[in-house]
Design a protein around this motif. Structure first.
Motif, PDB file in Angstrom:
ATOM      1  N   ASN A   1       0.831  -1.201   0.000  1.00  0.00           N
ATOM      2  CA  ASN A   1       0.000   0.000   0.000  1.00  0.00           C
ATOM      3  C   ASN A   1       0.866   1.251   0.000  1.00  0.00           C
ATOM      4  N   GLY A   2       2.144   1.077  -0.093  1.00  0.00           N
ATOM      5  CA  GLY A   2       3.044   2.220   0.018  1.00  0.00           C
ATOM      6  C   GLY A   2       2.919   3.174  -1.155  1.00  0.00           C
ATOM      7  N   ILE A   3       3.879   4.055  -1.228  1.00  0.00           N
ATOM      8  CA  ILE A   3       3.872   5.104  -2.235  1.00  0.00           C
ATOM      9  C   ILE A   3       4.832   4.693  -3.357  1.00  0.00           C
ATOM     10  N   ALA A   4       4.328   4.684  -4.576  1.00  0.00           N
ATOM     11  CA  ALA A   4       5.054   4.112  -5.717  1.00  0.00           C
ATOM     12  C   ALA A   4       6.501   4.592  -5.797  1.00  0.00           C
ATOM     13  N   ARG A   5       6.669   5.900  -5.688  1.00  0.00           N
ATOM     14  CA  ARG A   5       7.995   6.491  -5.830  1.00  0.00           C
ATOM     15  C   ARG A   5       9.028   5.870  -4.892  1.00  0.00           C
ATOM     16  N   SER A   6       8.662   5.703  -3.625  1.00  0.00           N
ATOM     17  CA  SER A   6       9.661   5.144  -2.714  1.00  0.00           C
ATOM     18  C   SER A   6       9.737   3.625  -2.789  1.00  0.00           C
ATOM     19  N   GLN A   7       8.600   2.963  -2.985  1.00  0.00           N
ATOM     20  CA  GLN A   7       8.618   1.498  -2.979  1.00  0.00           C
ATOM     21  C   GLN A   7       9.432   0.913  -4.121  1.00  0.00           C
ATOM     22  N   ILE A   8       9.208   1.416  -5.328  1.00  0.00           N
ATOM     23  CA  ILE A   8       9.870   0.836  -6.498  1.00  0.00           C
ATOM     24  C   ILE A   8      11.379   1.076  -6.425  1.00  0.00           C
ATOM     25  N   ARG A   9      11.727   2.286  -5.986  1.00  0.00           N
ATOM     26  CA  ARG A   9      13.144   2.607  -5.857  1.00  0.00           C
ATOM     27  C   ARG A   9      13.803   1.725  -4.786  1.00  0.00           C
TER      28      ARG A   9
END
Ligand SMILES: [Mg+2]
Length: 228
Positions: A123-131
């Motif tokens: 459920n996190g925020i795409a920008r931080s999770q993918i990185r």
């Protein structure tokens, strides 16, 4: 049971979120000349947790969650002049740089890889999770990363899992195991979607919710006994 697809939550499950958050917050506060203390970290966690609860209950949007947590934090620290949206963006970048894994996470991914397909459901925020996944050592074992922000639904909404199953072309629900530390998001969401679940409960806290996990583990290493 024999599971083939393991859907891992990210924060608090594969990633040691407490550690990553502590470093990110400390760096963010330092940038604004505020020293990190145990009390300030606890204050942030309290504010952040309340905002996430509001978001998971559908009371506020993700954008409101992100900026309001820092508006409240900096307001409480006597720095209402700090732009909350800028601070949030800076925080996410700092957080994305911290890919601290939970104890046993690397070992378990390595051991399951090859006999199972491993994916991340967050459920996190795409920008931080993918990185973060991209920078971590488990990257090579993970086939897909599903971030709710990109899907438009969040755990525990069954539509979130329906999307994931569709994308992974999974038709055999009994072959899926959802692993996560949140009863409200991972366990409830998995159960509502007809999937078996494993509650990662490292601190052994009591389950005071109506969500009933199929399994409960204290260490991620126990997964290798569950997934045969
Ligand atoms: Mg979690």
């Amino acid at each position: 049971m024999s599971y083939y697809y393991i859907l891992f939550d990210a924060d608090g499950t594969l990633f040691d979120f407490d550690n990553a958050e502590m470093y990110a917050l400390s760096d963010l506060l330092a940038k604004y000349g505020v020293e990190i203390t145990e009390e300030r970290h606890a204050l942030y966690r309290e504010i952040n947790r309340a905002k996430w609860r509001g978001f998971e209950a559908g009371e506020i949007t993700r954008e409101q969650l992100q900026s309001s947590r820092f508006r409240e934090l900096f307001g409480s620290l006597g720095r209402p002049d700090v732009d909350a949206e800028t601070a949030n963006a800076e925080y996410l970048d700092l957080l994305a740089d911290g890919s601290h894994l939970t104890d046993g996470a690397l070992e378990v991914c390595r051991s399951l890889y090859g006999r199972c397909e491993l994916a991340i459901v967050t459920n996190g925020i795409a920008r931080s999770q993918i990185r973060r996944v991209g920078k971590s050592e488990i990257r090579k074992y993970i086939s897909k990363v599903f971030v709710s922000e990109e899907i438009g639904f969040s755990k525990p909404n069954p539509l979130y899992f329906e999307y994931v199953l569709g994308k992974m072309q999974i038709t055999d629900k009994p072959s899926v195991l959802v692993v996560g530390d949140s009863l409200g998001a991972d366990i409830l969401g998995g159960a509502k979607s007809g999937l078996d679940t494993c509650w990662f409960n490292p601190r052994g806290v009591a389950n005071d919710t109506g969500a009933v996990p199929t399994y409960e583990i204290r260490s991620l290493r126990e997964l290798t006994d569950i997934v045969i």
